[in-house]
Design a protein around this motif. Structure first.
Motif, PDB file in Angstrom:
ATOM      1  N   VAL A 324       0.799  -1.227  -0.123  1.00 42.64           N
ATOM      2  CA  VAL A 324       0.074   0.062   0.082  1.00 42.64           C
ATOM      3  C   VAL A 324       0.966   1.294  -0.124  1.00 42.64           C
ATOM      4  O   VAL A 324       1.998   1.358   0.799  1.00 42.64           O
ATOM      5  N   ALA A 325       0.607   2.195  -0.700  1.00 45.33           N
ATOM      6  CA  ALA A 325       1.346   3.242  -0.801  1.00 45.33           C
ATOM      7  C   ALA A 325       1.448   3.982   0.262  1.00 45.33           C
ATOM      8  O   ALA A 325       0.562   4.214   1.180  1.00 45.33           O
ATOM      9  N   LEU A 326       2.563   4.563   0.713  1.00 43.62           N
ATOM     10  CA  LEU A 326       2.938   5.349   2.004  1.00 43.62           C
ATOM     11  C   LEU A 326       1.803   6.381   2.168  1.00 43.62           C
ATOM     12  O   LEU A 326       1.584   6.370   3.547  1.00 43.62           O
ATOM     13  N   LEU A 327       1.718   7.066   1.356  1.00 41.35           N
ATOM     14  CA  LEU A 327       0.767   8.234   1.585  1.00 41.35           C
ATOM     15  C   LEU A 327      -0.546   7.675   1.796  1.00 41.35           C
ATOM     16  O   LEU A 327      -1.376   8.441   2.799  1.00 41.35           O
ATOM     17  N   ASP A 328      -1.182   6.487   1.222  1.00 40.51           N
ATOM     18  CA  ASP A 328      -2.491   6.031   1.437  1.00 40.51           C
ATOM     19  C   ASP A 328      -2.467   5.782   2.853  1.00 40.51           C
ATOM     20  O   ASP A 328      -3.487   5.721   3.535  1.00 40.51           O
ATOM     21  N   GLU A 353     -13.374  14.093   4.754  1.00 42.66           N
ATOM     22  CA  GLU A 353     -12.159  14.858   4.503  1.00 42.66           C
ATOM     23  C   GLU A 353     -11.032  14.254   3.941  1.00 42.66           C
ATOM     24  O   GLU A 353     -10.231  14.572   3.165  1.00 42.66           O
ATOM     25  N   TYR A 354     -10.742  12.809   4.464  1.00 44.89           N
ATOM     26  CA  TYR A 354      -9.609  12.203   4.162  1.00 44.89           C
ATOM     27  C   TYR A 354      -9.816  11.660   2.719  1.00 44.89           C
ATOM     28  O   TYR A 354      -8.663  11.419   1.988  1.00 44.89           O
ATOM     29  N   ILE A 355     -11.128  11.510   2.100  1.00 42.06           N
ATOM     30  CA  ILE A 355     -11.288  11.128   0.885  1.00 42.06           C
ATOM     31  C   ILE A 355     -10.803  12.074   0.071  1.00 42.06           C
ATOM     32  O   ILE A 355     -10.172  12.141  -0.879  1.00 42.06           O
ATOM     33  N   GLU A 356     -11.326  13.518   0.208  1.00 46.58           N
ATOM     34  CA  GLU A 356     -11.137  14.618  -0.482  1.00 46.58           C
ATOM     35  C   GLU A 356      -9.416  14.951  -0.529  1.00 46.58           C
ATOM     36  O   GLU A 356      -8.745  15.260  -1.365  1.00 46.58           O
ATOM     37  N   ILE A 357      -8.802  14.391   0.714  1.00 44.50           N
ATOM     38  CA  ILE A 357      -7.304  14.857   0.763  1.00 44.50           C
ATOM     39  C   ILE A 357      -6.694  13.713  -0.096  1.00 44.50           C
ATOM     40  O   ILE A 357      -5.487  14.201  -0.833  1.00 44.50           O
ATOM     41  N   SER A 358      -7.119  12.573  -0.214  1.00 48.77           N
ATOM     42  CA  SER A 358      -6.549  11.631  -1.028  1.00 48.77           C
ATOM     43  C   SER A 358      -6.771  11.770  -2.493  1.00 48.77           C
ATOM     44  O   SER A 358      -5.810  11.725  -3.389  1.00 48.77           O
ATOM     45  N   LYS A 359      -7.753  12.456  -2.870  1.00 48.32           N
ATOM     46  CA  LYS A 359      -8.018  12.940  -4.162  1.00 48.32           C
ATOM     47  C   LYS A 359      -7.057  14.088  -4.688  1.00 48.32           C
ATOM     48  O   LYS A 359      -6.622  14.173  -5.926  1.00 48.32           O
ATOM     49  N   LEU A 360      -6.852  14.885  -3.857  1.00 42.91           N
ATOM     50  CA  LEU A 360      -5.792  15.821  -4.162  1.00 42.91           C
ATOM     51  C   LEU A 360      -4.267  15.311  -4.016  1.00 42.91           C
ATOM     52  O   LEU A 360      -3.522  15.997  -5.114  1.00 42.91           O
ATOM     53  N   TYR A 361      -3.843  14.521  -3.222  1.00 42.83           N
ATOM     54  CA  TYR A 361      -2.384  14.124  -3.024  1.00 42.83           C
ATOM     55  C   TYR A 361      -2.042  12.700  -3.263  1.00 42.83           C
ATOM     56  O   TYR A 361      -0.796  12.613  -3.495  1.00 42.83           O
ATOM     57  N   SER A 362      -2.913  12.145  -3.643  1.00 43.99           N
ATOM     58  CA  SER A 362      -2.496  10.581  -3.612  1.00 43.99           C
ATOM     59  C   SER A 362      -2.996  10.115  -5.188  1.00 43.99           C
ATOM     60  O   SER A 362      -3.221  11.092  -6.168  1.00 43.99           O
ATOM     61  N   LYS A 365      -6.483   6.318  -8.064  1.00 44.62           N
ATOM     62  CA  LYS A 365      -7.511   4.952  -7.458  1.00 44.62           C
ATOM     63  C   LYS A 365      -7.542   5.081  -5.957  1.00 44.62           C
ATOM     64  O   LYS A 365      -8.322   4.532  -5.342  1.00 44.62           O
ATOM     65  N   SER A 366      -6.970   6.260  -5.294  1.00 41.96           N
ATOM     66  CA  SER A 366      -6.790   6.011  -3.992  1.00 41.96           C
ATOM     67  C   SER A 366      -8.283   6.645  -3.089  1.00 41.96           C
ATOM     68  O   SER A 366      -8.633   6.106  -2.420  1.00 41.96           O
ATOM     69  N   LYS A 367      -8.919   7.321  -3.895  1.00 44.42           N
ATOM     70  CA  LYS A 367     -10.211   7.708  -3.373  1.00 44.42           C
ATOM     71  C   LYS A 367     -11.094   6.435  -2.867  1.00 44.42           C
ATOM     72  O   LYS A 367     -11.819   6.570  -1.709  1.00 44.42           O
ATOM     73  N   GLN A 368     -11.089   5.524  -3.942  1.00 44.12           N
ATOM     74  CA  GLN A 368     -12.090   4.514  -3.625  1.00 44.12           C
ATOM     75  C   GLN A 368     -11.301   3.371  -2.616  1.00 44.12           C
ATOM     76  O   GLN A 368     -12.206   3.104  -1.757  1.00 44.12           O
ATOM     77  N   PHE A 369     -10.283   3.530  -2.717  1.00 43.74           N
ATOM     78  CA  PHE A 369      -9.575   2.656  -1.765  1.00 43.74           C
ATOM     79  C   PHE A 369      -9.631   3.006  -0.410  1.00 43.74           C
ATOM     80  O   PHE A 369     -10.000   2.396   0.652  1.00 43.74           O
TER      81      PHE A 369
END
Length: 398
Positions: A324-328, A353-362, A365-369
């Protein structure tokens, strides 16, 4: 004003930097073991290179195993290996502790620097007038008098909105105490370049060409409007100044909307009737609470790291958690920590909040994960009693 999402982002960035530093610390600890078994070329007897190589490999293998499992390694039959391993582990733990404190401090300093950026930009008009005056003086000396076609910037020098801003006592005090004036050579050069951009601007030329009226409040409105235009079009847009601001602060693009909001709201707070005692904007509505939120989230996410790693590993089906990616993983660990630690924040708010952050920075596919993992674990933690909400935290928490 500074909002909680930006604070979460800054916590995430600090945690990411910390984990990167931990990886470097491990390599340095490994280097200490390697150094302990370097052949001594000054020794009278030739060193047993094969023995030293074996000791080095054993020490490094034990260090990696300790790092992976967290279990203290058993003593070997080789005291030299044990001593080198103890030294490496001690060094690693000391460095990691320093890194945690350092990046925690950077987190708060980074957030608080936004307010300094805001105050620094409030000083920009005064510095700009200095640049304009310098240019006019240079032109007059060169030509023994002003050029007939030169742009007359006198109205800008007499701008009452700029004068009111410059006279603000709080700004003057904070500028001196925090050293926030525009004085650096690169900053002044950026102002010179920005002034060249401004001089080609139609609205500015119209403003400078217009004559003041006999109505002070109307003139003040025009003064304030051109000041707003200069900020909007040449500080938060434009070429020279945004480039300079970005070179000064790697997080400028991230901080820019907050600083812009603070500056423009400040101008709204300076009507014609305002005096020099007008209070400036604060970093947030309650910085003490926001600071505690960020600091606690950072520290507790580190404390709970192993626990959250296991939670994530147990919920990732057919997937090695190490892949799993470190940022995720950081995003997931922060969210899980927040859910359990801050009772007044609804679970859905945290997840969103963390879904939105994942969309911005990861990754794409991170949003769904992130959504899938957090949704499942939130239900599990609520069922086990590990998530307990109160007050506002109970809203939308079904």
């Amino acid at each position: 004003m500074l909002n909680r999402r930006l604070l979460r982002i800054k916590v995430m960035q600090s945690l990411y930097s910390y984990h990167q530093a931990v990886g470097a610390d491990l390599l340095l600890a490994q280097d200490r073991i390697a150094a302990a078994f370097e052949p001594d070329l000054t020794a009278k007897e030739a060193p047993d290179r094969r023995l030293l190589e074996g000791q080095r490999k054993l020490g490094e293998a034990q260090l990696r195993e300790w790092y992976k499992t967290g279990v203290q390694p058993e003593k070997t039959d080789d005291k030299a290996v044990d001593a080198a391993l103890t030294d490496a582990i001690g060094y690693f733990e000391a460095q990691v502790k320093k890194d945690a404190a350092f990046f925690g401090g950077q987190l708060l300093a980074g957030a608080e620097s936004i307010h300094d950026q805001y105050l620094h930009l409030l000083n920009l008009p005064a510095a700009l007038l200095g640049v304009i005056e310098e240019e006019q003086s240079r032109e007059e000396r060169r030509r023994l008098g002003p050029r007939e076609d030169a742009l007359d910037a006198n109205r800008l020098h007499q701008n009452a909105a700029i004068a009111k801003l410059m006279a603000n006592e709080q700004l003057q005090d904070l500028t001196i105490r925090r050293k926030l004036a525009w004085e650096g050579a690169e900053e002044v050069e950026a102002l010179r370049a920005a002034w060249q951009e401004m001089k080609a601007d139609g609205p500015l030329r119209e403003y400078l060409a217009a004559k003041p009226t006999d109505a002070p409040e109307l003139d003040y409105d025009a003064d304030m409007e051109i000041l707003r235009t200069l900020y909007k079009d040449y500080v938060f847009k434009g070429e020279a100044l945004p480039r300079q601001l970005e070179s000064d602060d790697l997080n400028w693009e991230e901080n820019r909307p907050i600083v812009r909001n603070l500056v423009l709201k400040t101008l709204k707070m300076l009507p014609h009737a305002a005096d020099e005692k007008q209070e400036l904007m604060n970093l947030s509505a309650n910085w003490a609470d926001d600071r505690e939120f960020a600091e606690t989230l950072y520290k507790q996410t580190l404390v709970e790291d192993d626990k959250m790693e296991k939670l994530i590993a147990g919920s990732v089906q057919n997937w090695d958690v190490e892949r799993v990616a470190l940022l995720d993983k950081i995003i997931l660990k922060m969210a899980l920590t927040e859910m359990q630690l801050f009772r007044g924040i609804p679970v859905k708010v945290t997840i969103n909040e963390y879904i939105e952050i994942s969309k911005l920075y990861s990754t794409p596919k991170s949003k769904q994960f992130v959504n899938g993992i957090l949704d499942k674990l939130a239900q599990d933690l609520a069922a086990s009693g590990d998530i307990r909400k109160s007050g506002r935290g109970l809203l939308d928490n079904q």
